[in-house]
Write an enzyme that holds these catalytic residues in place. Structure first.
Site: not given
Length: 304
Positions: A96, A171, A246
């Site tokens: 990611t 995502k 994050k």
């Protein structure tokens, strides 16, 4: 059988790569942590001593790394993927990262004659272990089609969501929504408790009513309600506060760049930041439930 180089054998990569071995692929794995390479060998991965050694002769390279800076380093360093992969090699990044990094990956890979698909996943370590992850694939139609064949043994769902960077965009937006769901679940579970409701009885109502969400059904933050929830294990991480922070931070940055207002996402980002500031970044993201607690104590958590 496909020759696959796997870079990054942490909580996700170690579990995901084992399914490729089971599917009959030859997987060479590298991680900077010696113990992770040794552990991966127990699951049929061939451990190697460098990125270059893993990539040499591989038809596919798969990355599973913590941050965008690690992805860039593994790709562009002197001993990295770009320097050692054969032309035409397919690179999949399941990490990611920010959208800018993903765009850089696509462009740089192409300049080296390599193919690249952003292929982030959703489902956490539980999904990685079970082989039921959701993959979101972004890239050219042909590259995505080839990537789909590779990731299927690790997946419950595979979606081709569009061109380059659309996988990582999907995502980040998804995980932003997850964070907001955790915020709602946290506040609801604590209010229900303070109003005297039995936790299991309230959960049974919510899971078939309008307050339902994937977070509620999977991670309800009260012990003894949902098997497998972190609240049953002193909030030990299945998806750490650090990683959730994050992801939400990257999504908020993307929203700011796009001019979209995301106040709820900003709130859960800040609550996760307080967990990090207090030294609980390694705990599960659902420990943000403490933010809604009247006194900061939470059932199932010993405070450490």
């Amino acid at each position: 059988m496909t020759s696959i180089a796997w870079i990054g054998l942490g909580n996700m990569g170690s579990r995901m790569s084992s399914h490729l071995v089971t599917a009959g692929h030859d997987v060479r794995g590298f991680d900077v942590v010696d113990a992770l390479r040794e552990s991966a060998a127990e699951h049929g991965i061939t451990p190697v001593g460098s990125v270059a050694e893993a990539v040499d002769g591989a038809e596919v390279v798969i990355l599973s790394l913590p941050k965008g800076e690690h992805v860039r380093q593994v790709l562009e360093s002197e001993g990295g993927v770009f320097a050692h992969a054969a032309p035409g090699t397919l690179i999949l990044d399941t990490s990611t990262v920010d959208i800018e990094t993903s765009q850089w990956c696509h462009g740089q890979a192409g300049s080296f004659g390599l193919r690249f698909v952003d292929a982030p996943v959703s489902g956490g370590t539980q999904g990685a272990q079970a082989g039921t992850l959701t993959f979101m694939l972004g890239g050219t139609e042909d590259d995505v089609a080839d990537a789909r064949e590779i990731v299927t043994p690790m997946a419950g769902n595979v979606f081709a969501v569009g061109e380059a960077t659309h996988g990582i965009a999907a995502k980040l937006v998804n995980n932003m929504m997850l964070g907001i769901s955790i915020l709602a679940m946290s506040e609801g579970s604590q209010l229900a408790e303070q109003l005297g409701l039995d936790a299991k009885a309230f959960f049974d109502v919510v899971r078939v009513s309008s307050g339902d969400s994937w977070a509620v059904r999977t991670w309800y933050p009260v012990p003894g309600v949902v098997p497998g929830a972190a609240s049953n294990q002193n909030f030990d991480a299945s998806f750490s506060a650090m990683l959730c922070h994050k992801d939400v931070t990257l999504a908020v940055a993307g929203a700011e760049a796009a001019g979209v207002h995301v106040p709820a996402a900003t709130l859960i980002r800040d609550q996760l930041q307080r967990l990090l500031d207090d030294g609980f970044g390694g705990k599960d993201c659902t420990l943000v439930v403490r933010e809604a607690s009247p006194d900061g104590t939470v059932q199932g958590w010993d405070g450490r």
